[in-house]
Motif scaffolding. Structure first.
Motif: not given
Length: 76
Positions: A29-32, A57-61, A66-74
């Motif tokens: 709700d606050i964004g991100g 859990t990790r926060f992304f703006m 967020a999608k890029a970080a998940v794909e990079a981690a996988l």
């Protein structure tokens, strides 16, 4: 390289690999967005807090970030 499938079910996105859910992105709700791993996987501690405990859990703006970080981690 893992074949990642993204499924959008408002208000969240789910990342799946071979039909198994591996991560869920939820808009705040606050964004991100928060990215939460399923199972045992953890996000590493941020570079500016090297003694921090890895978290599920990790926060992304931004959704794309967020999608890029998940794909990079996988794919690492």
């Amino acid at each position: 390289m893992s074949a990642i499938t993204w499924t959008h079910t408002p208000p969240s996105w789910t990342a799946s690999v071979h039909g198994e859910t591996v991560c869920t992105l939820k808009g705040k709700d606050i964004g991100g967005w928060t990215a939460s791993w399923s199972g045992e996987r953890l996000w590493p501690a941020p570079a500016h807090l090297p003694k921090a405990t890895p978290q599920a859990t990790r926060f992304f703006m931004d959704l794309d970030e967020a999608k890029a970080a998940v794909e990079a981690a996988l794919n690492s």
